[in-house]
Write an enzyme that holds these catalytic residues in place. Structure first.
Site, short mmCIF file in Angstrom:
data_model
loop_
_atom_site.label_atom_id
_atom_site.label_comp_id
_atom_site.label_asym_id
_atom_site.label_seq_id
_atom_site.Cartn_x
_atom_site.Cartn_y
_atom_site.Cartn_z
N CYS A 109 22.48 55.39 -35.21
CA CYS A 109 21.63 56.51 -34.77
C CYS A 109 22.47 57.51 -33.99
O CYS A 109 22.51 57.49 -32.76
CB CYS A 109 20.47 55.99 -33.93
SG CYS A 109 19.28 57.28 -33.53
N THR A 363 -6.28 54.98 -28.83
CA THR A 363 -7.14 55.34 -29.96
C THR A 363 -7.93 56.59 -29.61
O THR A 363 -8.22 56.84 -28.44
CB THR A 363 -8.11 54.19 -30.34
OG1 THR A 363 -8.87 54.60 -31.48
CG2 THR A 363 -9.05 53.84 -29.19
N TYR A 364 -8.22 57.36 -30.64
CA TYR A 364 -9.09 58.53 -30.47
C TYR A 364 -10.37 58.29 -31.27
O TYR A 364 -11.16 59.18 -31.49
CB TYR A 364 -8.38 59.80 -30.95
CG TYR A 364 -7.04 59.99 -30.27
CD1 TYR A 364 -6.95 60.58 -29.00
CD2 TYR A 364 -5.85 59.55 -30.86
CE1 TYR A 364 -5.72 60.74 -28.36
CE2 TYR A 364 -4.63 59.69 -30.22
CZ TYR A 364 -4.57 60.29 -28.98
OH TYR A 364 -3.35 60.43 -28.35
N ASN A 365 -10.51 57.02 -31.76
CA ASN A 365 -11.66 56.63 -32.59
C ASN A 365 -11.82 57.53 -33.81
O ASN A 365 -12.92 57.89 -34.20
CB ASN A 365 -12.95 56.62 -31.75
CG ASN A 365 -12.86 55.56 -30.66
OD1 ASN A 365 -12.59 54.40 -30.94
ND2 ASN A 365 -13.03 55.97 -29.41
N THR A 366 -10.69 57.90 -34.39
CA THR A 366 -10.73 58.71 -35.63
C THR A 366 -9.83 58.06 -36.67
O THR A 366 -8.88 57.35 -36.33
CB THR A 366 -10.22 60.14 -35.37
OG1 THR A 366 -8.88 60.07 -34.86
CG2 THR A 366 -11.09 60.89 -34.39
N THR A 375 -10.75 51.40 -34.55
CA THR A 375 -9.51 51.11 -35.30
C THR A 375 -8.79 49.86 -34.79
O THR A 375 -7.65 49.60 -35.16
CB THR A 375 -8.54 52.31 -35.21
OG1 THR A 375 -8.24 52.55 -33.81
CG2 THR A 375 -9.14 53.57 -35.80
N GLU A 440 -1.38 60.89 -36.45
CA GLU A 440 -1.73 59.48 -36.67
C GLU A 440 -0.50 58.70 -37.14
O GLU A 440 -0.32 57.53 -36.77
CB GLU A 440 -2.87 59.38 -37.69
CG GLU A 440 -4.19 59.92 -37.15
CD GLU A 440 -5.29 59.99 -38.19
OE1 GLU A 440 -6.36 59.42 -37.96
OE2 GLU A 440 -5.10 60.65 -39.25
#
Length: 469
Positions: A109, A363-366, A375, A440
């Site tokens: 790297c 999480t954004y619950n999407t 999720t 995401e």
């Protein structure tokens, strides 16, 4: 940024001043620049984190810009990294940056290696050490074996490796120094995974971040094309085509999550069946090929910082060696690793724990265009799949769920990014979860990075515990 007029630029060229031009478009080769830059404009919290990072380091690197999609996580990450590199601790500052170089070099790297070469020199490190590992003190050279095993096959780590470092007479490590070194090694191995997994590009002032060649007629030089930049319109056209091709991908995944939840509620598999499913998944994970499987030859700049470049994860799967199962019931981060780290390097256990929790619970619950989605099941499948590849088993988890939730292209991406990150390609990044947002996918990469770091740490801390008892 200074606004140089065309005539000003021409004047500078007349004086023979060479004007560098960025090689890439923005902080990532995989994510459109405008999406990354919008994040900081919209969110005052992100803006404030960026300002704090700049004040502490005198720079804002591209890794932070991409992590800015998830400001809560970024805050935790920067706090931990700042503590490891700059606050009081067992190791001197130049040792810390040199260990960062050694760890990042293991995965070729160059982005992280160059960052820490500069930091190493800034804190007064001896430039002779940068000629190669054999120019560094014996004590750091002795860390080479631990670096190699942790990066590629941590399950092979034994208390004998620990004893070798702690009882090397005048070159001995203390337990506290070794814990600091282990945390740095695992931090930079996993950060190399994130760097490659997000296609992070070097900043304009860094090696590989600029060119002095004038733009070609089409506004792109060959290097842009090699970096996967320069065909935005093609991407958009292909993107539209892909959406119609993969519409329904998200719904299928959500339906599977729902069915698995219903099966869970109805019946629970026996302990024997759960153990069998784990062994099956572990064996299958060894057969998932990493990207294209071509050889990556490290550049001299990077390869001088480590030994035995042919040593890697893939050798093991080809020889069909058995990875012994590491049961979390016998040694876990929560019950064992955390307290050992905190005892020998105060506050670091706490900082790491917060960072692990943040990545795991974020999480954004999407999911893509859907809102109010739980999720948890998906996040746990991703985390446990990575630990499964390292031979780590949770007795209370049904590994049959992994094949239901993670498709083949996603597994290839995960394995490549976690085990051979230098082979991650833009095509692989684009081939999984094609309907999902870039934010995401960055979240997935945070999960992969933290799960990998915790897996390496568990093996190292277990070996240290065995040495101590």
């Amino acid at each position: 940024m200074y606004n140089i007029t065309r005539s000003g630029l021409a004047a500078k060229m007349d004086f023979g001043v060479r004007i560098p031009r960025p090689l890439g478009n923005g902080p990532s080769r995989f994510i459109p620049e405008k999406e990354i830059l919008q994040v900081s404009k919209v969110d005052p919290r992100t803006q404030s984190i960026f300002e704090d990072a700049f004040a502490a380091l005198g720079r804002l690197d591209n890794i932070s810009l991409v992590m800015g999609f998830h400001p809560q996580y970024l805050e935790s990450f920067l706090r931990t990294q700042h503590y490891l590199l700059q606050m009081d601790g067992p190791l001197s500052l130049h040792y810390r940056h040199y260990i960062g170089i050694m760890a990042a070099a293991r995965h070729q790297c160059s982005y992280l290696v160059n960052l820490h070469v500069n930091d190493f020199l800034q804190v007064g490190g001896d430039s002779k050490w940068l000629n190669g590992l054999d120019g560094a003190p014996q004590k750091l050279q002795a860390l080479g074996e631990l670096n190699k095993i942790l990066a590629h096959r941590p399950w092979l780590l034994t208390k004998a490796h620990i004893e070798h470092l702690l009882k090397a007479e005048e070159h001995s490590w203390s337990l506290a120094e070794l814990i600091h070194a282990v945390v740095l090694l695992t931090h930079y191995h996993s950060l190399a995974s994130f760097t490659f997994g997000c296609g992070i590009t070097p900043e304009i002032h860094s090696d590989g971040g600029h060119t002095f060649r004038p733009p070609s007629l089409s506004q792109y030089c060959v290097c842009d094309i090699a970096n996967g930049n320069g065909h935005g319109h093609l991407e958009e056209r292909r993107g539209n085509h892909q959406v119609s091709e993969v519409s329904g991908e998200v719904e299928v995944l959500m339906e599977r999550m729902k069915q698995l939840q219903e099966c869970r509620d109805e019946e629970e598999a026996s302990q024997e069946e759960m153990a069998t499913r784990f062994e099956r998944e572990k064996t299958e994970s060894m057969l998932v090929a990493t990207a294209e499987d071509e050889e990556c030859v490290p550049s001299r700049d990077v390869s001088r910082h480590f030994e035995d470049p042919s040593y890697g994860y893939k050798d093991f799967s080809r020889r069909g060696e058995h990875v012994p199962t590491f049961r979390v019931q016998d040694y876990s981060w929560e019950d064992h690793g955390y307290s050992l780290v905190n005892r020998l390097y105060p506050d670091v256990g706490q900082l790491l724990d917060e960072k692990f929790q943040m990545a795991y619970n974020l999480t954004y619950n999407t999911m893509a265009m859907h809102k109010d989605v739980d999720t948890t099941m998906l996040r746990r499948a991703i985390w446990n799949y990575i630990h499964c590849m390292f031979g780590i088993r949770y007795d209370d988890y049904d590994y049959g769920e992994i094949n239901q939730l993670l498709d083949r292209s996603f597994k290839v991406y995960i394995k490549t990014m976690v085990c051979s990150p230098e082979k991650t390609t833009k095509r692989m990044y684009e081939s999984f979860w094609r309907q999902f947002q870039h934010s995401e996918k960055v979240h997935v990469n945070l999960l992969l990075m933290e799960a990998r770091m915790q897996a390496e740490l568990l093996y190292a801390l277990r070996a240290i515990t065995r040495y101590m008892t």
